[in-house]
Motif scaffolding. Structure first.
Motif, PDB file in Angstrom:
ATOM      1  N   LEU A   1      -5.329   3.298  -5.538  1.00  0.00           N
ATOM      2  CA  LEU A   1      -5.298   3.756  -6.927  1.00  0.00           C
ATOM      3  C   LEU A   1      -6.656   4.307  -7.364  1.00  0.00           C
ATOM      4  O   LEU A   1      -6.729   5.345  -8.040  1.00  0.00           O
ATOM      5  CB  LEU A   1      -4.880   2.612  -7.846  1.00  0.00           C
ATOM      6  N   ASP A   2      -7.714   3.623  -6.979  1.00  0.00           N
ATOM      7  CA  ASP A   2      -9.053   4.060  -7.376  1.00  0.00           C
ATOM      8  C   ASP A   2      -9.394   5.413  -6.763  1.00  0.00           C
ATOM      9  O   ASP A   2      -9.965   6.291  -7.436  1.00  0.00           O
ATOM     10  CB  ASP A   2     -10.099   3.020  -6.968  1.00  0.00           C
ATOM     11  N   ARG A   3      -9.052   5.605  -5.492  1.00  0.00           N
ATOM     12  CA  ARG A   3      -9.354   6.887  -4.843  1.00  0.00           C
ATOM     13  C   ARG A   3      -8.603   8.035  -5.499  1.00  0.00           C
ATOM     14  O   ARG A   3      -9.100   9.161  -5.562  1.00  0.00           O
ATOM     15  CB  ARG A   3      -9.008   6.820  -3.349  1.00  0.00           C
ATOM     16  N   ALA A   4      -7.406   7.734  -6.009  1.00  0.00           N
ATOM     17  CA  ALA A   4      -6.600   8.771  -6.654  1.00  0.00           C
ATOM     18  C   ALA A   4      -6.931   8.930  -8.139  1.00  0.00           C
ATOM     19  O   ALA A   4      -6.349   9.787  -8.811  1.00  0.00           O
ATOM     20  CB  ALA A   4      -5.117   8.450  -6.484  1.00  0.00           C
ATOM     21  N   GLY A   5      -7.820   8.099  -8.654  1.00  0.00           N
ATOM     22  CA  GLY A   5      -8.193   8.193 -10.059  1.00  0.00           C
ATOM     23  C   GLY A   5      -7.135   7.682 -11.021  1.00  0.00           C
ATOM     24  O   GLY A   5      -7.095   8.090 -12.184  1.00  0.00           O
ATOM     25  N   VAL A   6      -6.275   6.762 -10.539  1.00  0.00           N
ATOM     26  CA  VAL A   6      -5.240   6.180 -11.408  1.00  0.00           C
ATOM     27  C   VAL A   6      -5.887   5.073 -12.233  1.00  0.00           C
ATOM     28  O   VAL A   6      -6.245   4.016 -11.706  1.00  0.00           O
ATOM     29  CB  VAL A   6      -4.066   5.631 -10.584  1.00  0.00           C
TER      30      VAL A   6
ATOM     31  N   VAL B   1       0.839  -1.198   0.000  1.00  0.00           N
ATOM     32  CA  VAL B   1       0.000   0.000   0.000  1.00  0.00           C
ATOM     33  C   VAL B   1       0.873   1.245   0.000  1.00  0.00           C
ATOM     34  O   VAL B   1       0.566   2.244  -0.670  1.00  0.00           O
ATOM     35  CB  VAL B   1      -0.948  -0.017   1.215  1.00  0.00           C
ATOM     36  N   GLN B   2       1.989   1.213   0.750  1.00  0.00           N
ATOM     37  CA  GLN B   2       2.873   2.364   0.788  1.00  0.00           C
ATOM     38  C   GLN B   2       3.412   2.698  -0.598  1.00  0.00           C
ATOM     39  O   GLN B   2       3.513   3.876  -0.976  1.00  0.00           O
ATOM     40  CB  GLN B   2       4.030   2.112   1.759  1.00  0.00           C
ATOM     41  N   ALA B   3       3.744   1.690  -1.370  1.00  0.00           N
ATOM     42  CA  ALA B   3       4.230   1.934  -2.732  1.00  0.00           C
ATOM     43  C   ALA B   3       3.151   2.591  -3.575  1.00  0.00           C
ATOM     44  O   ALA B   3       3.434   3.490  -4.386  1.00  0.00           O
ATOM     45  CB  ALA B   3       4.688   0.628  -3.366  1.00  0.00           C
ATOM     46  N   ALA B   4       1.908   2.159  -3.406  1.00  0.00           N
ATOM     47  CA  ALA B   4       0.807   2.782  -4.144  1.00  0.00           C
ATOM     48  C   ALA B   4       0.642   4.242  -3.739  1.00  0.00           C
ATOM     49  O   ALA B   4       0.380   5.112  -4.582  1.00  0.00           O
ATOM     50  CB  ALA B   4      -0.485   2.013  -3.888  1.00  0.00           C
ATOM     51  N   ARG B   5       0.823   4.519  -2.463  1.00  0.00           N
ATOM     52  CA  ARG B   5       0.712   5.909  -2.001  1.00  0.00           C
ATOM     53  C   ARG B   5       1.840   6.769  -2.562  1.00  0.00           C
ATOM     54  O   ARG B   5       1.640   7.948  -2.878  1.00  0.00           O
ATOM     55  CB  ARG B   5       0.707   5.940  -0.476  1.00  0.00           C
ATOM     56  N   ILE B   6       3.036   6.187  -2.681  1.00  0.00           N
ATOM     57  CA  ILE B   6       4.156   6.926  -3.270  1.00  0.00           C
ATOM     58  C   ILE B   6       3.831   7.282  -4.717  1.00  0.00           C
ATOM     59  O   ILE B   6       4.078   8.412  -5.175  1.00  0.00           O
ATOM     60  CB  ILE B   6       5.458   6.106  -3.177  1.00  0.00           C
ATOM     61  N   LEU B   7       3.258   6.334  -5.447  1.00  0.00           N
ATOM     62  CA  LEU B   7       2.891   6.609  -6.839  1.00  0.00           C
ATOM     63  C   LEU B   7       1.905   7.769  -6.926  1.00  0.00           C
ATOM     64  O   LEU B   7       2.094   8.700  -7.718  1.00  0.00           O
ATOM     65  CB  LEU B   7       2.289   5.366  -7.483  1.00  0.00           C
ATOM     66  N   THR B   8       0.870   7.733  -6.108  1.00  0.00           N
ATOM     67  CA  THR B   8      -0.153   8.763  -6.209  1.00  0.00           C
ATOM     68  C   THR B   8       0.339  10.119  -5.708  1.00  0.00           C
ATOM     69  O   THR B   8      -0.148  11.161  -6.156  1.00  0.00           O
ATOM     70  CB  THR B   8      -1.413   8.353  -5.432  1.00  0.00           C
ATOM     71  N   ALA B   9       1.306  10.121  -4.779  1.00  0.00           N
ATOM     72  CA  ALA B   9       1.808  11.374  -4.225  1.00  0.00           C
ATOM     73  C   ALA B   9       2.971  11.952  -5.030  1.00  0.00           C
ATOM     74  O   ALA B   9       3.317  13.126  -4.855  1.00  0.00           O
ATOM     75  CB  ALA B   9       2.250  11.163  -2.779  1.00  0.00           C
ATOM     76  N   SER B  10       3.563  11.147  -5.908  1.00  0.00           N
ATOM     77  CA  SER B  10       4.778  11.574  -6.599  1.00  0.00           C
ATOM     78  C   SER B  10       4.522  12.586  -7.708  1.00  0.00           C
ATOM     79  O   SER B  10       5.444  13.271  -8.157  1.00  0.00           O
ATOM     80  CB  SER B  10       5.482  10.358  -7.202  1.00  0.00           C
TER      81      SER B  10
END
Length: 241
Positions: free
Chosen positions: A175-180, A134-143
């Motif tokens: 990913l879904d919450r961030a619209g990826v 999950v942390q990796a997914a958060r890094i993607l959305t925050a990067s």
């Protein structure tokens, strides 16, 4: 649906009788898996001693052999720290690549991953975001780099199917919450490889299979080779349809 054959990964030479290590072995295996139905390749380049390597003098001839063996088939190369543990040296090596792969996987949980992603995006290499947590997914959305990636590769490391599927669900929720909305590939490793492949097929996700992920066929017996694994994956797709 992409069908990615992951030919060798970080397996030690000799881990399986059919594990391809040298450039010639990888080229021969590439021909076999594409004939079996694979549409993409993912490889970990190896040096003359069989160790993982990202040096240009290793990557360039390997790409040439693979492209000669399977013209037009996209080739993805690892950028993982398993291949070069020093993140700054890894960046330097990737920066010096002359021949470029069609795609490269970037594990966003690793130190220096965002910098490598930016470098490869600038060089117009298609990026695969490897999200094992999950942390990796958060890094993607925050990067701010999500738009630079072409694919998401969700590969949980948990040893049980239930735990791995929990991670997949949690990663997809981020990913879904961030619209990826990038294409997503699901894969497991060892005992989760085939259950997660079946989950990916049912969800119409991209799939990958190969000796990087499992040394076993679906029946639990030792796999014959990468082409056999791809053939069995294709049979599962046909059965689901």
């Amino acid at each position: 649906m992409r069908i990615v054959a992951c030919l060798n990964g970080d397996r030690r030479p000799g881990a399986h009788p059919a594990l391809p290590v040298s450039a010639d072995q990888l080229a021969a295996d590439a021909r076999a898996v594409v004939a079996a139905g694979a549409t993409w390749l993912h490889v970990h380049p190896r040096d003359s001693r069989g160790g993982q390597a990202l040096e240009p003098q290793v990557v360039t001839p390997l790409l040439a052999k693979l492209r000669a063996a399977v013209p037009g088939v996209p080739i993805s190369v690892t950028t993982g720290l398993s291949a070069e543990p020093d993140p700054w040296r890894r960046y330097d090596l990737v920066q010096r690549w002359g021949a470029l792969p069609d795609a490269a996987t970037v594990d966003l949980a690793e130190p220096g991953a965002v910098e490598v992603a930016r470098l490869l995006a600038d060089r117009q290499v298609a990026l695969e975001a490897r999200l094992g947590t999950v942390q990796a997914a958060r890094i993607l959305t925050a990067s701010g780099l999500a738009d630079a990636f072409a694919y998401v590769l969700i590969g949980p490391a948990e040893p049980t199917v239930a735990q791995a599927l929990e991670t997949v669900t949690a990663v997809e929720a981020v990913l879904d919450r961030a619209g990826v909305a990038l294409p997503r590939l699901l894969h497991g490793r060892e005992q989760t490889a085939w259950p997660l492949l079946d989950t990916a097929i049912a969800a119409d996700r991209d799939i990958r299979i190969g000796l990087e992920d499992t040394l076993l066929a679906p029946d639990g017996q030792e796999a014959e080779d990468n082409a056999g694994l791809v053939s069995q994956a294709l049979a599962r797709i046909a059965a689901h349809a």
